[in-house]
Design a protein around this motif. Sequence first.
Motif, mmCIF file in Angstrom:
data_model
loop_
_atom_site.group_PDB
_atom_site.id
_atom_site.type_symbol
_atom_site.label_atom_id
_atom_site.label_comp_id
_atom_site.label_asym_id
_atom_site.label_seq_id
_atom_site.Cartn_x
_atom_site.Cartn_y
_atom_site.Cartn_z
ATOM 1 N N LEU A 7 0.820 -1.203 0.000
ATOM 2 C CA LEU A 7 0.000 0.000 0.000
ATOM 3 C C LEU A 7 0.861 1.263 0.000
ATOM 4 N N THR A 8 0.324 2.316 -0.595
ATOM 5 C CA THR A 8 1.008 3.601 -0.653
ATOM 6 C C THR A 8 0.021 4.686 -0.208
ATOM 7 N N GLY A 9 0.363 5.927 -0.496
ATOM 8 C CA GLY A 9 -0.551 7.016 -0.176
ATOM 9 C C GLY A 9 -0.404 7.485 1.252
ATOM 10 N N PHE A 10 -1.418 8.183 1.730
ATOM 11 C CA PHE A 10 -1.356 8.875 3.006
ATOM 12 C C PHE A 10 -2.405 8.335 3.974
ATOM 13 N N LEU A 11 -2.127 8.515 5.249
ATOM 14 C CA LEU A 11 -3.080 8.195 6.303
ATOM 15 C C LEU A 11 -3.731 9.504 6.721
ATOM 16 N N ASN A 12 -4.980 9.721 6.302
ATOM 17 C CA ASN A 12 -5.633 10.986 6.633
ATOM 18 C C ASN A 12 -6.647 10.806 7.754
ATOM 19 N N LYS A 13 -7.113 11.913 8.282
ATOM 20 C CA LYS A 13 -7.969 11.875 9.471
ATOM 21 C C LYS A 13 -9.337 11.255 9.195
ATOM 22 N N ASN A 14 -9.701 11.104 7.929
ATOM 23 C CA ASN A 14 -10.982 10.499 7.578
ATOM 24 C C ASN A 14 -10.877 8.990 7.376
ATOM 25 N N PHE A 15 -9.680 8.442 7.587
ATOM 26 C CA PHE A 15 -9.481 7.019 7.319
ATOM 27 C C PHE A 15 -10.179 6.135 8.340
ATOM 28 N N GLY A 16 -9.937 6.393 9.630
ATOM 29 C CA GLY A 16 -10.430 5.504 10.669
ATOM 30 C C GLY A 16 -11.712 5.990 11.311
ATOM 31 N N LEU A 17 -12.109 5.330 12.358
ATOM 32 C CA LEU A 17 -13.331 5.704 13.053
ATOM 33 C C LEU A 17 -13.199 5.402 14.533
ATOM 34 N N SER A 18 -14.139 5.927 15.299
ATOM 35 C CA SER A 18 -14.027 5.887 16.756
ATOM 36 C C SER A 18 -14.189 4.486 17.329
ATOM 37 N N THR A 19 -14.699 3.539 16.534
ATOM 38 C CA THR A 19 -14.887 2.169 17.031
ATOM 39 C C THR A 19 -13.609 1.331 16.939
ATOM 40 N N LEU A 20 -12.610 1.780 16.161
ATOM 41 C CA LEU A 20 -11.408 0.980 15.953
ATOM 42 C C LEU A 20 -10.651 0.773 17.256
ATOM 43 N N VAL A 21 -10.352 -0.494 17.550
ATOM 44 C CA VAL A 21 -9.551 -0.861 18.713
ATOM 45 C C VAL A 21 -8.134 -1.226 18.287
ATOM 46 N N LEU A 22 -7.994 -1.853 17.122
ATOM 47 C CA LEU A 22 -6.689 -2.261 16.602
ATOM 48 C C LEU A 22 -6.534 -1.790 15.163
ATOM 49 N N GLY B 151 4.017 1.083 2.231
ATOM 50 C CA GLY B 151 4.721 2.268 1.748
ATOM 51 C C GLY B 151 3.945 3.529 2.056
ATOM 52 N N ILE B 152 3.276 3.562 3.188
ATOM 53 C CA ILE B 152 2.452 4.714 3.561
ATOM 54 C C ILE B 152 3.361 5.878 3.935
ATOM 55 N N ARG B 153 3.070 7.048 3.381
ATOM 56 C CA ARG B 153 3.948 8.191 3.586
ATOM 57 C C ARG B 153 3.157 9.388 4.121
ATOM 58 N N GLY B 154 3.875 10.474 4.327
ATOM 59 C CA GLY B 154 3.243 11.682 4.862
ATOM 60 C C GLY B 154 3.287 11.689 6.385
ATOM 61 N N ARG C 63 7.729 0.508 10.023
ATOM 62 C CA ARG C 63 8.278 0.132 8.719
ATOM 63 C C ARG C 63 7.403 0.607 7.556
ATOM 64 N N ASN C 64 7.117 1.912 7.589
ATOM 65 C CA ASN C 64 6.485 2.586 6.467
ATOM 66 C C ASN C 64 7.392 3.725 6.015
ATOM 67 N N GLU C 65 6.832 4.730 5.372
ATOM 68 C CA GLU C 65 7.613 5.888 4.908
ATOM 69 C C GLU C 65 7.039 7.177 5.487
ATOM 70 N N LEU C 66 6.527 7.097 6.701
ATOM 71 C CA LEU C 66 5.948 8.267 7.346
ATOM 72 C C LEU C 66 7.032 9.303 7.612
ATOM 73 N N SER D 231 11.023 2.672 12.651
ATOM 74 C CA SER D 231 11.499 2.484 11.272
ATOM 75 C C SER D 231 10.671 3.262 10.260
ATOM 76 N N ASN D 232 10.514 4.562 10.521
ATOM 77 C CA ASN D 232 9.940 5.500 9.569
ATOM 78 C C ASN D 232 10.925 6.656 9.385
ATOM 79 N N SER D 233 10.459 7.785 8.901
ATOM 80 C CA SER D 233 11.320 8.966 8.736
ATOM 81 C C SER D 233 10.751 10.143 9.506
#
Length: 275
Positions: free
Chosen positions: A90-105, A112-115, A133-136, A157-159
Amino acid sequence: MKSLAHLSLIDNQLEGGIPKFFGNMCTLQTLDLSWNNLTEKLHLFVQNLSGCTENSLETLRLDRNQLTGSLPAMTKFSSLRELRIGENRLTGFLNKNFGLSTLVLLYLQENGIRGSLPDLTGMSSLRWLYLARNELNGTLTETVGQLSKLEILDISSNSLEGIISEAHLLKLSRLKYLGLSFNSLSLNLSSHWVPPFQLDIIRLGACTLGPHFPKWLQTQKNFSEIDISSSRISDSIPRWFWDLSHRIESLNLSYNQINGSLPNLSLKFSGFPAI
Protein backbone atom coordinates in the motif's frame (compact mmCIF):
# COMPACT_ATOMS: atom_id res chain seq x y z
CA MET A 1 -24.72 -18.13 3.22
CA LYS A 2 -27.09 -15.49 4.53
CA SER A 3 -26.40 -16.27 8.19
CA LEU A 4 -22.60 -16.52 7.96
CA ALA A 5 -20.89 -14.58 10.76
CA HIS A 6 -17.21 -15.66 10.58
CA LEU A 7 -15.24 -16.54 7.44
CA SER A 8 -11.55 -17.49 7.57
CA LEU A 9 -9.60 -18.44 4.45
CA ILE A 10 -6.19 -17.67 5.94
CA ASP A 11 -2.98 -19.08 4.45
CA ASN A 12 -4.17 -20.38 1.11
CA GLN A 13 -3.29 -19.43 -2.46
CA LEU A 14 -6.15 -17.06 -3.21
CA GLU A 15 -5.47 -14.48 -5.91
CA GLY A 16 -7.04 -11.30 -7.26
CA GLY A 17 -9.78 -9.71 -5.17
CA ILE A 18 -13.22 -10.57 -3.85
CA PRO A 19 -16.55 -10.68 -5.73
CA LYS A 20 -19.26 -8.10 -5.03
CA PHE A 21 -21.59 -10.56 -3.30
CA PHE A 22 -19.41 -10.26 -0.18
CA GLY A 23 -21.11 -6.92 0.39
CA ASN A 24 -24.47 -8.71 0.71
CA MET A 25 -23.42 -10.83 3.70
CA CYS A 26 -25.51 -8.90 6.19
CA THR A 27 -24.44 -10.92 9.25
CA LEU A 28 -20.70 -11.14 8.49
CA GLN A 29 -18.68 -10.07 11.52
CA THR A 30 -15.19 -11.47 10.79
CA LEU A 31 -13.44 -11.77 7.43
CA ASP A 32 -9.90 -13.16 7.51
CA LEU A 33 -8.11 -13.43 4.16
CA SER A 34 -4.57 -12.93 5.45
CA TRP A 35 -1.54 -14.84 4.14
CA ASN A 36 -2.79 -15.18 0.57
CA ASN A 37 -1.84 -13.56 -2.74
CA LEU A 38 -4.60 -10.99 -3.19
CA THR A 39 -3.47 -8.32 -5.66
CA GLU A 40 -6.49 -6.05 -6.00
CA LYS A 41 -6.31 -2.33 -5.31
CA LEU A 42 -7.49 -1.79 -1.78
CA HIS A 43 -10.17 0.76 -2.65
CA LEU A 44 -11.76 -1.76 -5.08
CA PHE A 45 -11.63 -4.45 -2.41
CA VAL A 46 -13.41 -2.14 0.02
CA GLN A 47 -15.91 -1.15 -2.66
CA ASN A 48 -16.82 -4.81 -3.28
CA LEU A 49 -17.22 -5.30 0.45
CA SER A 50 -19.59 -2.36 0.72
CA GLY A 51 -23.28 -3.04 1.19
CA CYS A 52 -25.10 -4.30 4.24
CA THR A 53 -21.77 -5.78 5.40
CA GLU A 54 -20.89 -2.21 6.36
CA ASN A 55 -23.20 -2.48 9.37
CA SER A 56 -22.04 -5.89 10.63
CA LEU A 57 -18.29 -6.22 9.95
CA GLU A 58 -16.18 -6.01 13.12
CA THR A 59 -12.89 -7.64 12.09
CA LEU A 60 -11.11 -7.39 8.73
CA ARG A 61 -7.74 -9.13 8.37
CA LEU A 62 -5.81 -8.83 5.13
CA ASP A 63 -2.19 -9.14 6.33
CA ARG A 64 0.50 -10.52 4.07
CA ASN A 65 -1.07 -10.16 0.68
CA GLN A 66 -0.07 -8.07 -2.34
CA LEU A 67 -2.79 -5.43 -2.09
CA THR A 68 -1.89 -2.11 -3.72
CA GLY A 69 -3.14 1.46 -3.91
CA SER A 70 -3.85 4.10 -1.32
CA LEU A 71 -5.85 3.90 1.90
CA PRO A 72 -9.59 4.46 1.35
CA ALA A 73 -11.88 5.91 4.01
CA MET A 74 -13.22 3.16 6.25
CA THR A 75 -15.78 5.28 8.10
CA LYS A 76 -18.73 3.56 6.37
CA PHE A 77 -17.98 0.38 8.35
CA SER A 78 -19.74 1.54 11.47
CA SER A 79 -18.96 -1.51 13.64
CA LEU A 80 -15.33 -2.10 12.62
CA ARG A 81 -13.07 -2.78 15.62
CA GLU A 82 -10.04 -4.54 14.14
CA LEU A 83 -8.37 -3.64 10.83
CA ARG A 84 -5.22 -5.49 9.80
CA ILE A 85 -3.73 -4.67 6.39
CA GLY A 86 -0.05 -4.80 7.25
CA GLU A 87 2.65 -6.32 5.05
CA ASN A 88 1.07 -5.42 1.72
CA ARG A 89 2.15 -2.95 -0.97
CA LEU A 90 0.00 0.00 0.00
CA THR A 91 1.01 3.60 -0.65
CA GLY A 92 -0.55 7.02 -0.18
CA PHE A 93 -1.36 8.88 3.01
CA LEU A 94 -3.08 8.19 6.30
CA ASN A 95 -5.63 10.99 6.63
CA LYS A 96 -7.97 11.88 9.47
CA ASN A 97 -10.98 10.50 7.58
CA PHE A 98 -9.48 7.02 7.32
CA GLY A 99 -10.43 5.50 10.67
CA LEU A 100 -13.33 5.70 13.05
CA SER A 101 -14.03 5.89 16.76
CA THR A 102 -14.89 2.17 17.03
CA LEU A 103 -11.41 0.98 15.95
CA VAL A 104 -9.55 -0.86 18.71
CA LEU A 105 -6.69 -2.26 16.60
CA LEU A 106 -5.06 -0.71 13.53
CA TYR A 107 -2.24 -2.72 11.95
CA LEU A 108 -0.65 -1.03 8.92
CA GLN A 109 3.02 -1.86 9.31
CA GLU A 110 5.34 -2.81 6.46
CA ASN A 111 3.72 -0.87 3.66
CA GLY A 112 4.72 2.27 1.75
CA ILE A 113 2.45 4.71 3.56
CA ARG A 114 3.95 8.19 3.59
CA GLY A 115 3.24 11.68 4.86
CA SER A 116 2.71 12.84 8.42
CA LEU A 117 0.31 11.39 10.95
CA PRO A 118 -3.06 13.18 11.08
CA ASP A 119 -5.07 14.26 14.10
CA LEU A 120 -5.81 10.99 15.91
CA THR A 121 -8.44 12.18 18.38
CA GLY A 122 -11.17 10.67 16.19
CA MET A 123 -9.77 7.19 16.93
CA SER A 124 -10.45 7.44 20.66
CA SER A 125 -10.97 3.68 21.18
CA LEU A 126 -7.54 2.62 19.87
CA ARG A 127 -5.64 0.15 22.05
CA TRP A 128 -3.11 -1.16 19.53
CA LEU A 129 -1.52 1.08 16.86
CA TYR A 130 1.06 -0.51 14.54
CA LEU A 131 2.60 1.80 11.91
CA ALA A 132 6.20 0.53 11.88
CA ARG A 133 8.28 0.13 8.72
CA ASN A 134 6.49 2.59 6.47
CA GLU A 135 7.61 5.89 4.91
CA LEU A 136 5.95 8.27 7.35
CA ASN A 137 7.63 11.65 7.72
CA GLY A 138 7.06 14.99 9.40
CA THR A 139 6.47 15.30 13.12
CA LEU A 140 4.45 13.14 15.48
CA THR A 141 1.12 14.74 16.28
CA GLU A 142 0.57 15.56 19.96
CA THR A 143 -2.96 14.15 19.64
CA VAL A 144 -1.47 10.68 20.12
CA GLY A 145 -1.11 11.67 23.77
CA GLN A 146 -4.90 11.91 24.05
CA LEU A 147 -5.47 8.22 23.22
CA SER A 148 -6.08 7.21 26.81
CA LYS A 149 -6.85 3.55 25.96
CA LEU A 150 -3.65 3.00 23.97
CA GLU A 151 -1.55 -0.01 25.05
CA ILE A 152 0.77 -0.45 22.06
CA LEU A 153 2.34 2.39 20.05
CA ASP A 154 4.78 1.22 17.37
CA ILE A 155 5.92 3.83 14.85
CA SER A 156 9.50 2.56 14.52
CA SER A 157 11.50 2.48 11.27
CA ASN A 158 9.94 5.50 9.57
CA SER A 159 11.32 8.97 8.74
CA LEU A 160 9.60 10.91 11.49
CA GLU A 161 11.48 13.81 13.03
CA GLY A 162 11.20 16.47 15.70
CA ILE A 163 10.67 16.62 19.44
CA ILE A 164 8.75 14.15 21.61
CA SER A 165 7.48 16.08 24.61
CA GLU A 166 5.42 15.15 27.64
CA ALA A 167 2.32 16.20 25.68
CA HIS A 168 2.84 13.24 23.31
CA LEU A 169 2.56 10.85 26.26
CA LEU A 170 0.19 12.83 28.46
CA LYS A 171 -2.78 10.46 28.91
CA LEU A 172 -1.19 7.14 27.96
CA SER A 173 -1.67 5.53 31.37
CA ARG A 174 -2.33 2.08 29.85
CA LEU A 175 0.70 2.08 27.53
CA LYS A 176 2.78 -1.13 27.70
CA TYR A 177 4.78 -1.00 24.45
CA LEU A 178 6.59 2.12 23.25
CA GLY A 179 8.34 1.71 19.89
CA LEU A 180 9.96 4.86 18.48
CA SER A 181 13.22 3.35 17.20
CA PHE A 182 14.91 4.30 13.94
CA ASN A 183 13.37 7.69 13.34
CA SER A 184 14.96 11.13 13.84
CA LEU A 185 13.16 11.83 17.10
CA SER A 186 14.46 13.61 20.21
CA LEU A 187 12.85 13.04 23.59
CA ASN A 188 12.66 16.34 25.46
CA LEU A 189 11.34 15.26 28.85
CA SER A 190 11.84 17.01 32.16
CA SER A 191 14.15 15.32 34.68
CA HIS A 192 11.25 15.61 37.14
CA TRP A 193 8.67 14.08 34.79
CA VAL A 194 6.86 11.01 36.10
CA PRO A 195 5.33 8.95 33.25
CA PRO A 196 1.69 7.89 33.59
CA PHE A 197 2.55 4.36 32.39
CA GLN A 198 4.54 1.26 33.31
CA LEU A 199 6.10 -0.15 30.14
CA ASP A 200 6.78 -3.80 29.29
CA ILE A 201 8.74 -3.05 26.09
CA ILE A 202 10.90 0.08 25.61
CA ARG A 203 12.34 0.48 22.09
CA LEU A 204 14.03 3.85 21.61
CA GLY A 205 17.05 2.87 19.51
CA ALA A 206 18.48 5.75 17.43
CA CYS A 207 16.31 8.32 19.23
CA THR A 208 18.12 11.20 20.92
CA LEU A 209 17.83 10.77 24.69
CA GLY A 210 21.17 12.23 25.84
CA PRO A 211 23.50 13.66 26.72
CA HIS A 212 22.35 12.72 30.23
CA PHE A 213 20.97 9.34 31.17
CA PRO A 214 17.15 9.62 31.03
CA LYS A 215 15.98 9.87 34.62
CA TRP A 216 12.35 8.93 33.85
CA LEU A 217 13.52 5.34 33.32
CA GLN A 218 13.89 5.11 37.09
CA THR A 219 10.10 4.94 37.32
CA GLN A 220 9.84 1.89 35.05
CA LYS A 221 9.84 -1.30 37.13
CA ASN A 222 8.25 -4.00 34.96
CA PHE A 223 9.95 -3.98 31.55
CA SER A 224 11.29 -7.15 29.95
CA GLU A 225 13.08 -5.39 27.09
CA ILE A 226 14.86 -2.05 26.77
CA ASP A 227 16.75 -0.68 23.76
CA ILE A 228 18.33 2.78 24.12
CA SER A 229 21.19 2.14 21.70
CA SER A 230 22.60 4.98 19.56
CA SER A 231 20.79 7.53 21.71
CA ARG A 232 23.68 10.01 22.20
CA ILE A 233 24.09 9.36 25.89
CA SER A 234 27.48 10.56 27.15
CA ASP A 235 27.07 9.95 30.85
CA SER A 236 27.72 7.34 33.49
CA ILE A 237 24.96 4.88 34.25
CA PRO A 238 23.36 5.82 37.58
CA ARG A 239 23.29 3.18 40.29
CA TRP A 240 19.51 3.09 40.33
CA PHE A 241 19.48 1.79 36.74
CA TRP A 242 20.95 -1.53 37.84
CA ASP A 243 17.97 -2.16 40.08
CA LEU A 244 16.45 -3.54 36.93
CA SER A 245 13.11 -5.17 36.50
CA HIS A 246 13.18 -8.83 37.56
CA ARG A 247 11.54 -9.56 34.19
CA ILE A 248 14.43 -8.23 32.07
CA GLU A 249 15.24 -10.42 29.05
CA SER A 250 16.93 -8.00 26.64
CA LEU A 251 19.14 -4.98 27.36
CA ASN A 252 20.77 -2.86 24.63
CA LEU A 253 22.89 0.18 25.54
CA SER A 254 25.26 -0.07 22.58
CA TYR A 255 26.68 2.79 20.46
CA ASN A 256 26.64 5.44 23.17
CA GLN A 257 29.45 7.10 25.12
CA ILE A 258 28.59 5.61 28.47
CA ASN A 259 31.38 5.60 31.05
CA GLY A 260 31.96 4.21 34.52
CA SER A 261 32.08 0.67 35.83
CA LEU A 262 29.69 -2.26 35.55
CA PRO A 263 28.35 -4.05 38.60
CA ASN A 264 28.53 -7.82 38.89
CA LEU A 265 25.65 -8.61 36.55
CA SER A 266 25.53 -12.23 37.70
CA LEU A 267 24.12 -10.89 40.96
CA LYS A 268 21.48 -8.87 39.15
CA PHE A 269 19.88 -11.54 36.98
CA SER A 270 18.61 -15.03 37.76
CA GLY A 271 19.40 -15.90 34.14
CA PHE A 272 21.49 -13.80 31.77
CA PRO A 273 19.42 -11.67 29.40
CA ALA A 274 20.40 -10.91 25.82
CA ILE A 275 22.75 -7.91 26.13
